[in-house]
Scaffold this motif. Sequence first.
Motif, short mmCIF file in Angstrom:
data_model
loop_
_atom_site.label_atom_id
_atom_site.label_comp_id
_atom_site.label_asym_id
_atom_site.label_seq_id
_atom_site.Cartn_x
_atom_site.Cartn_y
_atom_site.Cartn_z
N PRO A 158 -7.48 -1.27 -15.67
CA PRO A 158 -7.01 -0.26 -14.58
C PRO A 158 -5.86 0.50 -15.44
O PRO A 158 -5.01 0.19 -15.87
N PRO A 159 -5.87 1.74 -14.70
CA PRO A 159 -4.81 2.64 -15.03
C PRO A 159 -3.48 2.27 -14.84
O PRO A 159 -3.34 1.56 -13.72
N ARG A 160 -2.57 2.30 -15.45
CA ARG A 160 -1.20 2.13 -15.21
C ARG A 160 -0.46 3.08 -14.16
O ARG A 160 -0.39 4.31 -14.42
N PHE A 161 0.01 2.40 -13.14
CA PHE A 161 0.84 3.65 -12.21
C PHE A 161 2.13 3.06 -12.07
O PHE A 161 2.55 1.79 -12.54
N ARG B 41 6.35 3.82 -10.65
CA ARG B 41 7.28 4.60 -9.75
C ARG B 41 8.12 5.80 -10.34
O ARG B 41 9.01 5.31 -10.75
N GLN C 52 -2.10 5.09 3.54
CA GLN C 52 -2.27 4.77 2.13
C GLN C 52 -3.36 5.48 1.48
O GLN C 52 -3.34 5.76 0.12
N MET D 77 -2.98 7.34 -2.00
CA MET D 77 -3.95 7.43 -3.13
C MET D 77 -4.32 8.89 -3.71
O MET D 77 -4.33 9.04 -4.81
N ARG E 12 -0.93 9.62 -5.55
CA ARG E 12 -0.76 9.11 -6.84
C ARG E 12 -1.61 9.61 -8.09
O ARG E 12 -1.38 9.62 -9.03
N GLU F 274 -13.67 2.09 -6.63
CA GLU F 274 -12.76 2.29 -5.84
C GLU F 274 -12.97 2.68 -4.23
O GLU F 274 -12.65 2.01 -3.10
N PHE G 81 -13.56 0.89 5.66
CA PHE G 81 -13.52 2.25 6.19
C PHE G 81 -14.63 3.04 6.20
O PHE G 81 -15.73 2.91 5.71
N VAL H 248 -7.08 -1.20 -5.27
CA VAL H 248 -6.95 0.15 -5.65
C VAL H 248 -5.99 0.27 -6.65
O VAL H 248 -4.72 -0.02 -6.23
N PRO H 249 -6.15 0.86 -7.96
CA PRO H 249 -5.14 0.89 -8.95
C PRO H 249 -3.97 1.69 -8.36
O PRO H 249 -2.85 1.49 -9.01
N SER H 250 -4.09 2.64 -7.74
CA SER H 250 -3.06 3.82 -7.51
C SER H 250 -2.01 3.14 -6.22
O SER H 250 -1.22 3.84 -6.08
N LEU H 251 -2.33 2.09 -5.71
CA LEU H 251 -1.44 1.48 -4.71
C LEU H 251 -0.90 0.06 -5.23
O LEU H 251 -1.67 -0.65 -5.75
N THR H 252 0.38 -0.10 -4.76
CA THR H 252 1.16 -1.33 -4.98
C THR H 252 0.30 -2.70 -4.32
O THR H 252 -0.34 -2.23 -3.30
N GLU I 285 1.17 -1.99 -0.84
CA GLU I 285 0.16 -0.89 -0.16
C GLU I 285 -1.06 -1.13 -0.35
O GLU I 285 -2.08 -0.58 0.73
N ALA J 222 -1.46 -2.69 2.96
CA ALA J 222 -1.44 -1.74 4.16
C ALA J 222 -2.69 -0.88 4.38
O ALA J 222 -2.88 -0.68 5.49
N LEU J 223 -3.22 -0.84 3.27
CA LEU J 223 -4.72 0.07 3.22
C LEU J 223 -5.54 -0.52 4.55
O LEU J 223 -6.19 0.16 5.23
N ASP K 195 6.05 -5.06 -5.08
CA ASP K 195 5.79 -3.63 -5.26
C ASP K 195 5.35 -3.46 -6.71
O ASP K 195 5.82 -2.24 -7.24
N PHE L 220 2.12 -2.48 -9.15
CA PHE L 220 0.87 -2.08 -9.11
C PHE L 220 -0.10 -2.88 -9.66
O PHE L 220 0.37 -3.93 -10.76
N ALA M 213 -1.98 -2.99 -12.29
CA ALA M 213 -1.86 -3.10 -13.81
C ALA M 213 -0.91 -3.88 -14.19
O ALA M 213 -0.75 -4.36 -15.28
N GLU M 214 0.29 -4.02 -13.30
CA GLU M 214 1.38 -4.87 -13.55
C GLU M 214 1.25 -6.51 -13.32
O GLU M 214 2.17 -7.16 -13.35
#
Lengths: 786, 240
Positions: free
Chosen positions: A397-400, A402, A416, A420, A423, A687, A696, B104-108, B111, B114-115, B140, B142, B144-145
């Motif tokens: 998974p790609p690293r995001f 803050r 959210q 997405m 982000r 995703e 959704f 979802v990788p882009s949300l913590t 989050e 929360a989605l 908090d 993600f 990937a962490e």
Amino acid sequence: MRALDRKMLRDLRRIWAQALAIALVLGCGVMVLVAAQATQATLVATQAAYYERHRFADVFAGATRAPENIVQAARLIPGVAQAEGRISFQAILDIEGMAEPATGRILSLPAAGPGLNLPMVRLGRLPDPDRADEVALSEPFAETHGLTPGSRFRGILNGQLRDLTVTGWVLSPEFIYTMPPGAMMPDDRRHGVIWMSEAAAAAAMDMNGAVNDIALRLTRGADERAVIAALDRLLDPYGGTGAHGRDRQVSHAFLDGELSQLGAMATYLPPIFLIVAAFLVNMVLGRLIALERAQIGLMKALGYGRGEIARHYLLLAGLIGGIGVGLGWLFGWWMAGAMIGLYGDFFRFPFIIRDWGTQALAISAVLGLASVALGGLRAVWASLRLPPAEAMQPPAPPRFSRGLADMALARFRFRQTTMMIFRSVLRWPGRAAITLFGVAASVGVLVMSYFIFDAVDRLGDSVFQQANRQHVTLMLAQPQTDRATQDALSLPGVLHSEGAYVVPVRAVHGHRARLTALQGHYPDAELARLVDDAGRVVTPPRDGVVLPEMLARALDIRAGQSLTIEMLGAPRITLTLPVVEIIAQGMGQEAHIAAEALFAAMDSAPQVNLLHLAVRLDRMDALNAAIKTTPAVGGLLDWAEVRRQFDAALSDNLLTMVGIYTLIEVLIAIGVVYNAARIQLSERSYELASLRVLGFSRAEVGYVLVGEIMFLTLLAIPLGWLLGYWLALGLVGALSTDIFQIPFHITRRTFALAALAVFLAALGSVLMVRRRLDRVDLASALKARE
Amino acid sequence: MQSNSDRLPVFKAEAVTRVYRSGTVEVWALRGVDLSLVEGEMVVLLGASGSGKSTLVNILGGLDLPSGGRVFFRDQELSGASDRQLTAFRRDHVGFVFQFYNLVPSLTARENIALVTEIAQDPMTPEEALDRVGLANRMDHFPAELSGGEQQRVAIARAIAKRPDVLLCDEPTGALDSKTGVQVLDALHQVNRDLGTATVLITHNASIQRIAHRVVVLADGRIVRDEVNPTRVQPGEVSW
């Protein structure tokens, strides 16, 4: 066929929609380049061949009346290969079925047959040297009026009404453009060129043993300036009106202007298209191949070497690129054919020398293939570096993380799904930049294309609404006292009359000289005013002259400096006047001065040789009829007609081009967005399917897909505006010629239209991709991680 | 625990079939399945690969429609429901947990939860949901962490945050080692016990069956065994 090649063909079939979109984007760039260059090369080659075959002269000069043997003397000027003298004059023509008078330029045909500016007989024959009533007509004029050999019409020649018989139709390199005196656009209905025998012309104009028009052909390497100076000295005692090279020959100057504008379009625009297309193709193809990561890992596991795998994908990329280049060539040739036909008809070239634009073909192929190859290679390389086992695994998974932007976003408490979107943009700024750049480029090029309409509107408004508010301008055969202005009120339908005086001059500053005209303005003019491109009315000065920008540039002169003006009509005096002001005037060529100051300098009573009239439009016919029988009038300009010609000439050429460019640009925008959305869908299908599973709705999931791209599109629009502003500024520079300059003026409507067109194209293509979301099988999308 | 007959059925499947057509080939994933599931029950679905477990769960969860037979969620018939109805059904009543977490990788972590809570009717807070799976301190981060086990527990938190009527878990421990898998099972067990959420757990790992109230075994698209566990064990007592 090897299994690997079979796989490539099947892959191509699988991704055909995307491959086609990529190929089309590339094809559009190639097409524009090929078409523009081939058209430009063809027209230039045709012009050169036409001039060569028909011995188009190099130097031209007019005089009041010079003895015939002046031609012998001209031939002795060093650098002159050939000289010819003839008689040339204006006449009012009365053509059946035409209410208003037409004007004709009558030229004598040397008794021994013309040696320069050879007329090409297209129909019938040249007039018999012994028949005084026979004439040949320029083809466009004859064709417009259906004046076939044997037809008759009447002309006022030197104040005498004469019946003339048509013997044939003629084209000449001297009159590719035929401009009525005082007009700014060719007018095939109201102006024609008439060839008649030398004896007949001499008799009509009392010019036996004399000529008033000299043409020279120079030897290779001759010094044109020296020849012009020598010819001027030779003609000076005979009322020479200034010798000039091809650059001041009306037809050539306009043709050259048109060709150099076309050339500028061909060198300025298409490379932008091709570079944008190549860049996008490079990125899109890279991402497409990045999706093949697992397959690359598998092939490595099966024992294929890096070279073989790289070759496999390069071939796939090359095939897509090849299809794009091929389509571009094919449509480029087709478009070039259409454009050459359009221009060929417009210029009435008797033949076309087709140039295929080989250079453009080569450049476009190299650039097109290189862009796909580089894009492909970059992506393949990234996957090739991984060990096969890792490559076959779904990517981690790609690293995001803050960042600052993220913390700022958090304050807004977005939903959210919106997070997405943001982000994703922040995580892959490079990828977002590509979409941004592609869309911005589309908006920019559209702004630049539409800007031409604004500029033409502005120009038309300034020339026709602000500067020339008269209905009709009469050109008097001879200057008259300013009483003529009052007398004109007795002509039928005339409501208001204003006089003006124009004299041909040579303007000199340092070593630079320009043949132009000096116009004397009477005070309180209501109809014909001096107006700059911004619509400001300029009062002609009493203590100097006002110059249009282009003339000032040509003379390298600034306000405050002194300008030498040699008058080329009677009285032949030289004035030295300060330049009071330089004004922006897209179509301005002449110098301006207050009439009072001009006549004081000329030491003469006020005169007029132009009459600007406001006319009751229901009395136009009566006015036209009266003018046909008024010998004092040498020509007439109907401004409504001039406007029509102006609009028609523009819509024939410029607007067709703009239309084509707009279409292509919208196609590129669609290609960019469609591909960005398709790849987005492939990369995120997992995703997005997860969101569907979580409950959704389609619209909500579609929002994530559509939202990101439309967010980038909205972001790109102001950027595109800025880009368009600069592109338009560049275009103004590229398109300005010696005789014409586009005013730089972009309306809000243009910015809005460009943004709207791209926004709708983007929305349409992203919605097309969104529909694919509906077809995603939720269960299987969750099982398969690719 | 009360006997099954005292409690209301959540799901009822009657003679459910599912046929996949690919070209001219027909694949029968389900060949007539009758099954009911009651409130608060934890059922383990066992079976070999291709036995039809996932197909059955997908149909129960409104991800797929049966080719024949009828499926009811309480009084609502799912067979023949429209896409819009199925979406609403999933949104309001079902929590899913998948083998590959599907975060979802882009949300913590917070989050991601929360989605779901943003669109649910009566959700718990993301913090409470994370607390229930023991990840309050990783809120908090993600995906990937997080480790695989942590990601799966976030997925469980996300599934239970909406207080679903039923939790459907497809191989939730399939991608995890034994120790981490036990932690995940523990989380599921607690949710079932504390919230009374009916839970269906797909696995091909037979050792897991002992934590369920009931074990259903599928083979070749049919139910071949359906029996109540005489003695349940705690997840901590299971290993593989």
